[in-house]
Design an enzyme around this catalytic site. Structure first.
Site, short mmCIF file in Angstrom:
data_model
loop_
_atom_site.label_atom_id
_atom_site.label_comp_id
_atom_site.label_asym_id
_atom_site.label_seq_id
_atom_site.Cartn_x
_atom_site.Cartn_y
_atom_site.Cartn_z
N HIS A 34 37.68 30.09 37.60
CA HIS A 34 36.64 31.10 37.41
C HIS A 34 36.69 31.73 36.02
O HIS A 34 37.74 31.82 35.40
CB HIS A 34 36.81 32.23 38.43
CG HIS A 34 36.78 31.78 39.84
ND1 HIS A 34 37.49 32.41 40.83
CD2 HIS A 34 36.13 30.76 40.45
CE1 HIS A 34 37.28 31.80 41.99
NE2 HIS A 34 36.45 30.80 41.78
N LYS A 52 43.23 38.77 32.00
CA LYS A 52 43.88 39.07 33.29
C LYS A 52 45.39 38.99 33.15
O LYS A 52 45.92 38.03 32.59
CB LYS A 52 43.44 38.07 34.35
CG LYS A 52 41.96 38.09 34.64
CD LYS A 52 41.56 36.99 35.59
CE LYS A 52 40.06 36.99 35.81
NZ LYS A 52 39.63 35.83 36.61
N TYR A 84 45.94 41.10 40.10
CA TYR A 84 45.61 40.96 38.70
C TYR A 84 44.96 42.21 38.15
O TYR A 84 44.15 42.84 38.79
CB TYR A 84 44.76 39.72 38.40
CG TYR A 84 43.71 39.30 39.39
CD1 TYR A 84 42.37 39.39 39.08
CD2 TYR A 84 44.07 38.76 40.62
CE1 TYR A 84 41.40 38.95 39.96
CE2 TYR A 84 43.11 38.33 41.51
CZ TYR A 84 41.77 38.43 41.17
OH TYR A 84 40.81 38.01 42.06
N ASP A 113 33.25 27.13 44.88
CA ASP A 113 34.23 26.33 44.14
C ASP A 113 34.13 24.84 44.47
O ASP A 113 34.39 24.00 43.62
CB ASP A 113 35.64 26.85 44.41
CG ASP A 113 35.90 28.18 43.74
OD1 ASP A 113 35.12 28.56 42.85
OD2 ASP A 113 36.88 28.85 44.11
#
Length: 183
Positions: free
Chosen positions: A64, A73, A133, A172
């Site tokens: 992503h 992140k 994250y 996905d």
């Protein structure tokens, strides 16, 4: 003596971060983020959002990225074990399309910093995993992008055990390869 060890990866901008863990018979203590300590290592990002997910074995989330509002992140596994991957999608980068992966677990306590300009994903290796994250930009659902997790042009070597079914979201499962980013 610093409280974190920062290791540069083969791809510029990616870092594996290992906190100093203070433990005794009661358990342990560690700092997972300290702005001043990170800045001493040249990591001057500012975080605006924290996320957490829980997934079962075989779940693969990714790859992503955000298109107009890219996110850096700082990721880690709070429990369980994941294989975490970053793919360089920075236009003009000498490492465009290259990937780097690292095992993150509650045991090794490693963290991985993935800056803006990378696609990111992870695969759950343990029975369950809780993944955390910190992000440098807010999430914008309408800005989401992704690359097919098993794009042969990228060639990520996911540590998928024989007999384990890879569990993907519908999005996905239907992603395109990295070539679609160049169009």
């Amino acid at each position: 003596m610093g409280k974190i060890k920062v290791t540069s990866c083969d791809i510029e901008g990616l870092y594996v971060i290992e906190p100093t863990v203070f433990g005794d018979e009661r358990g342990y203590f560690m700092e997972t983020y300290n702005k001043q300590e990170f800045a001493e290592h040249g990591l001057n990002m500012e975080f605006v959002q924290d996320n957490e997910s829980r997934s079962k074995k075989g779940v693969l989330r990714g790859l992503h990225f955000q298109k107009q509002f890219p996110q850096g992140k700082l990721v880690r596994a709070l429990s369980g074990t994941v294989f975490d991957v970053a793919v360089d999608i920075r236009e003009g980068s000498s490492t465009y399309g290259k990937w780097f992966g690292v095992v993150l677990s509650d045991e090794n306590k490693k963290q991985f910093y993935v800056p803006e300009g990378f696609a990111h994903g992870y695969y759950v290796m343990s029975d369950t995993a809780v993944f955390s994250y910190k992000c440098t930009e807010f999430y914008h659902p309408e800005d989401e992008g992704g690359i097919l997790w098993n794009d042969p042009e990228i060639g990520v070597e996911w540590p998928i055990e024989e007999g384990v079914e890879v569990l993907l979201s519908e999005k996905d499962r239907n992603r395109e390869g990295i070539r679609s980013l160049r169009n």
